[in-house]
Enzyme design. Structure first.
Site, PDB file in Angstrom:
ATOM      1  N   GLY A 235     -54.958 -16.903 -17.476  1.00 38.48           N
ATOM      2  CA  GLY A 235     -55.122 -17.372 -16.037  1.00 38.48           C
ATOM      3  C   GLY A 235     -54.285 -17.306 -14.922  1.00 38.48           C
ATOM      4  O   GLY A 235     -53.232 -16.491 -15.092  1.00 38.48           O
ATOM      5  N   HIS A 236     -54.799 -17.517 -13.604  1.00 34.75           N
ATOM      6  CA  HIS A 236     -53.940 -17.005 -12.443  1.00 34.75           C
ATOM      7  C   HIS A 236     -52.796 -17.541 -12.443  1.00 34.75           C
ATOM      8  O   HIS A 236     -52.485 -18.979 -12.783  1.00 34.75           O
ATOM      9  CB  HIS A 236     -54.606 -17.371 -11.429  1.00 34.75           C
ATOM     10  CG  HIS A 236     -55.181 -19.060 -11.121  1.00 34.75           C
ATOM     11  ND1 HIS A 236     -54.235 -19.917 -10.763  1.00 34.75           N
ATOM     12  CD2 HIS A 236     -56.174 -19.859 -11.750  1.00 34.75           C
ATOM     13  CE1 HIS A 236     -54.860 -21.084 -10.813  1.00 34.75           C
ATOM     14  NE2 HIS A 236     -56.059 -21.053 -11.512  1.00 34.75           N
ATOM     15  N   ASN A 237     -51.634 -16.994 -12.055  1.00 34.80           N
ATOM     16  CA  ASN A 237     -50.206 -17.657 -11.859  1.00 34.80           C
ATOM     17  C   ASN A 237     -49.620 -17.901 -13.248  1.00 34.80           C
ATOM     18  O   ASN A 237     -48.438 -18.437 -13.188  1.00 34.80           O
ATOM     19  CB  ASN A 237     -50.201 -18.875 -11.045  1.00 34.80           C
ATOM     20  CG  ASN A 237     -50.512 -18.530  -9.690  1.00 34.80           C
ATOM     21  OD1 ASN A 237     -51.669 -18.444  -9.238  1.00 34.80           O
ATOM     22  ND2 ASN A 237     -49.640 -18.107  -8.800  1.00 34.80           N
TER      23      ASN A 237
END
Length: 170
Positions: free
Chosen positions: A112-114
């Site tokens: 996922g993002h980050n």
């Protein structure tokens, strides 16, 4: 508007979009998609169908509608990483999603993002890591591990197949 390092091979259907940089001696398999502003180090292998830098799952609910949050960050993949077939690594909302040196990802993994994955961590197929999670170095995840978002996983953690991690691992 992108850079491809010396000795790097792109197989048929591989796409590298604007502003991305792929290092030296990399191998991008068939139908790999590298979205804009992705930085890939040297000696990286990315197997067919992987998608690096698509938007993260960023939405807000307001007044009965779902509103997309712009995903304006980047993806950074360091040297000597191997990414399996059909893996997806989301771009950060802001900042960077980071895959550190020596990481090995099996097929069908979602990052996922980050998210940040520490050096020399290995993950088996169908693992999913929700946004903003920080995974330490030298970790090992069995198949179908699910990790909740916004938590930290300590260096050297070993997680068995089909485990679900909902909180910090110290």
């Amino acid at each position: 508007g992108c850079e491809i390092g010396e000795g790097t091979i792109l197989l048929p259907g591989a796409v590298v979009l604007n502003g991305s940089k792929v290092g030296r001696n990399c191998w991008l398999g068939p139908n790999v998609v590298i979205y804009h502003d992705v930085q890939i180090g040297d000696h990286v292998i990315i197997h067919g169908g992987a998608v690096i830098g698509a938007d993260g799952f960023g939405f807000a609910v307001g007044d009965g509608e779902i509103i997309k949050i712009p995903q304006v960050g980047k993806v950074l993949i360091e040297d000597h990483v191997e990414i399996g077939a059909n893996v997806t690594i989301d771009r950060a909302t802001m900042g960077s999603t980071v895959i550190r040196k020596g990481v090995k990802l099996d097929n069908l993994i979602q990052i996922g993002h980050n998210v940040e994955v520490g050096e020399n961590t290995v993950m088996a197929a169908q693992t999913g890591i929700a946004g903003s999670t920080k995974v330490g170095k030298n970790c090992m995840f069995g198949g179908q591990v699910g990790i909740a978002g916004h938590i930290k996983i300590a260096n050297g953690t070993k997680i068995g197949a089909q485990a679900g991690i909902l909180g910090e691992v110290k």
